[in-house]
Design an enzyme around this catalytic site. Structure first.
Site, PDB file in Angstrom:
ATOM      1  N   GLU A 152      99.594 125.218 -25.970  1.00  0.00           N
ATOM      2  CA  GLU A 152      99.519 123.886 -26.750  1.00  0.00           C
ATOM      3  C   GLU A 152     100.033 122.657 -25.338  1.00  0.00           C
ATOM      4  O   GLU A 152      99.402 121.703 -25.556  1.00  0.00           O
ATOM      5  CB  GLU A 152     100.664 123.639 -27.620  1.00  0.00           C
ATOM      6  N   GLU A 153     100.696 123.368 -24.495  1.00  0.00           N
ATOM      7  CA  GLU A 153     101.295 122.525 -23.426  1.00  0.00           C
ATOM      8  C   GLU A 153     100.208 122.235 -22.494  1.00  0.00           C
ATOM      9  O   GLU A 153      99.919 121.150 -21.974  1.00  0.00           O
ATOM     10  CB  GLU A 153     102.640 122.865 -22.837  1.00  0.00           C
ATOM     11  N   SER A 154      99.732 123.085 -21.796  1.00  0.00           N
ATOM     12  CA  SER A 154      98.703 123.173 -20.843  1.00  0.00           C
ATOM     13  C   SER A 154      97.453 123.898 -20.779  1.00  0.00           C
ATOM     14  O   SER A 154      96.593 123.761 -20.065  1.00  0.00           O
ATOM     15  CB  SER A 154      99.487 123.832 -19.293  1.00  0.00           C
ATOM     16  N   TYR A 211     102.978 118.407 -32.885  1.00  0.00           N
ATOM     17  CA  TYR A 211     103.291 119.430 -31.742  1.00  0.00           C
ATOM     18  C   TYR A 211     104.085 120.589 -32.383  1.00  0.00           C
ATOM     19  O   TYR A 211     103.851 121.635 -32.166  1.00  0.00           O
ATOM     20  CB  TYR A 211     104.254 118.756 -30.611  1.00  0.00           C
TER      21      TYR A 211
END
Length: 573
Positions: free
Chosen positions: A449-451, A556
């Site tokens: 999800e971050e990168s 998130y």
């Protein structure tokens, strides 16, 4: 005589049938009804190159029936060679693979053949400068051009077009200019234009809203609130924010509730909920739970909790919907309903063979076309095959995108899941997970999800790398781990994963292993988590997700937890 003629005809027909049956065609060695198999990628590409060079229309026509990049290139070649049929060929090409370059070719052709259709084609290509100049050259009405720019939200181009105009502007043009100035943040320039328009058209809600928004930005709060109140529902979202700012939550919740915007009604429901007015909050939550969009799942979850608390049988209906979402089942302490997976996508794919052929032949432009066709028209097998092709190049961003695209075609496809939820940097992940007592699946979920697995990616806020570490946080972690720090080290997978695992463990320790709070702190900062958990609604574990006021952070938490549970199910079940 007629009888003899009939007998002769019948005899002739029988002879023909016997000849066909006894003496089949020998030219190809194939039965009469069987067609030649399609050319393989390399052969088709060689035939295309020869046909393009020698301008062989017959060969190009044969290739143009293919639904791949070779077929697309053949159609474009025919469009260049056959002037009288150019429009038909260009439209065929666009039907196979829609792209701006071909759109421009069609628009430029129509400019010589059909001005009205050309104008329509160029309007769809705005704000491109060539399209804008072509429209002016064709004598298109400025109102049409402005409508096209306005519909696309091309604010800077609207300002440029109207700023170049000599003389006074019509009211509609002034509205477009004012809206563009507002969107670009030039409120001081927009204010006198809007003030003049509102005086002439006091019943125009669009004008009133734009003027109120401008006054709000210029800190003329009372005047702005008066206009928002006049607008009722349309002004509800902005009015609610202003009421919140001055410390009047009840008035804010009432204003939000009237808005057509889902974000406003969600905020209104949460405010009522936090103040203890569940009877006001529940109808808004239920309303949102029935609307497709970003707030649907959150509203469904909160509606279920409130109905369950009230022992309302409607809660069972909502539970059925919630059971499809892993994160909600985890929060409710119940089992997730996972699908039964098939091992592979149905059918074979020729797409990777074609991509390799184009690459080997130096026809890189055909790769983009092939991928575009496969994305829109390909089967699940095609999408899985492209995902594997990217995976072989360690391009995890694209392999995961194609895996998730395959799942839209076949939701129970295991290969699609494995591409969509890959496990790159396995050694680094397992080492960091062991060092900081984390599950590897949680680190892969955060990375996803971050990168999207990109080691060197940087966010607009300045976070860097696989687990998106802010440089200041990275420097603090490096000091705690006894390391020298420089920003570049955050792009190194081993370092970034270790730093991310350190920080995630620190947040889990801080919030007693509450995953929702730890993830909220990872994304939104511990200071905000402290504020959210100190609210009436956020004080309980079940209520905390609803109390998170940052939309991005709330999303998130859900996305990472869903990914985490999916990784566990996919690889550990």
């Amino acid at each position: 005589m007629r009888k003899n003629m009939f007998t002769l005809a019948l005899t002739g027909l029988i002879i023909i049938i016997l000849v066909i049956t006894v003496f089949p065609r020998e030219e190809t060695g194939l039965p009469a009804e069987q067609e030649e198999p399609p050319l393989q990628a390399k052969e088709a590409l060689a035939k295309l190159a020869e046909a393009e060079q020698n301008e062989e229309t017959e060969a190009l026509e044969q290739l143009a029936h293919r639904e791949d990049a070779v077929g697309f290139a053949a159609i474009l070649a025919l469009a260049e060679l056959e002037e009288e049929n150019r429009e038909e060929y260009l439209r065929r090409a666009l039907a196979l693979y829609d792209n701006n370059e071909t759109r421009f070719k069609l628009a430029d052709y129509l400019a010589e053949a059909d001005e009205e259709e050309a104008i329509d084609a160029y309007l769809k290509l705005l704000p491109n400068s060539h399209a804008l100049e072509a429209l002016k050259g064709l004598g298109a009405e400025q109102a049409l051009i402005l409508d096209g720019l306005f519909a696309g939200g091309h604010w800077q181009k609207i300002i440029e077009v109207l700023s170049d105009q000599n003389g006074s502007l019509a009211d509609q043009e002034k509205l477009y200019l004012a809206r563009a100035l507002v969107e670009r943040g030039s409120f001081d320039k927009a204010e006198p234009i809007l003030k003049e328009l509102v005086q002439r058209h006091p019943e125009d809600d669009t004008l009133l809203w734009q003027y109120a928004r401008t006054l709000e930005a210029m800190e003329q709060t009372e005047e702005a609130m008066a206009l928002y109140r006049r607008l009722e529902g349309t002004g509800g979202q902005r009015l609610g924010r202003l009421y919140e700012r001055v410390g009047e939550p009840k008035k804010a919740a009432a204003a939000y509730a009237k808005s057509p915007e889902p974000a406003a009604r969600w905020r209104g429901a949460v405010l009522w909920d936090e103040m203890g007015y569940q009877e006001e909050a529940l109808p808004l939550y239920l309303q949102l739970s029935e609307e497709s969009g970003s707030y649907q799942d959150d509203a469904l979850y909160r509606s279920y909790l409130l109905l369950k608390e009230a022992a309302d049988p409607q809660s069972e209906e909502l539970h059925e919907e919630l059971s499809k979402h892993p994160v909600w089942m985890l929060r409710l302490g119940q089992n997730v309903q996972w699908p039964q997976l098939s091992q592979s996508a149905q059918g074979q794919s020729l797409v990777p063979e074609r991509l390799e052929a184009y690459q080997a032949a130096g026809r890189e432009e055909l790769i983009e076309v092939e991928l575009g066709i496969a994305w829109e028209r390909g089967t699940a097998a095609d999408k899985v095959a492209v995902g594997k092709w990217y995976l072989s190049q360690e391009n995890y961003l694209q392999s995961s995108r194609w895996g998730m695209r395959a799942l839209r075609e076949e939701p129970d496809n295991r290969q699609g899941y494995e591409l969509g939820y890959p496990r790159p940097f396995g050694d680094e992940i397992k080492q960091a997970a062991a060092e900081f007592a984390l599950e590897p699946e949680l680190l892969w979920a955060v990375m996803r999800e971050e990168s999207r697995f990109q080691p060197a990616v940087a966010s607009h806020a300045g976070a860097v790398g696989l687990l998106q570490i802010m440089p200041a946080t990275g420097e603090e972690i490096a000091t705690n781990l006894g390391l020298e720090f420089d920003r570049q080290m955050l792009t190194e997978p081993e370092v970034n994963i270790r730093f991310g695992a350190y920080y995630l463990r620190a947040m889990l320790n801080r919030y007693d292993d509450d995953l929702d709070k730890a993830l909220a702190a990872y994304n939104g900062g511990p200071g905000n988590v402290n504020r959210w958990q100190s609210s009436e609604l956020g004080a309980t574990r079940a209520g905390f997700p609803t109390a998170v006021t940052f939309f991005e952070t709330r999303q998130y938490i859900t996305k990472v937890t869903d990914s985490y549970l999916t990784y566990q199910w996919l690889y550990n079940n």
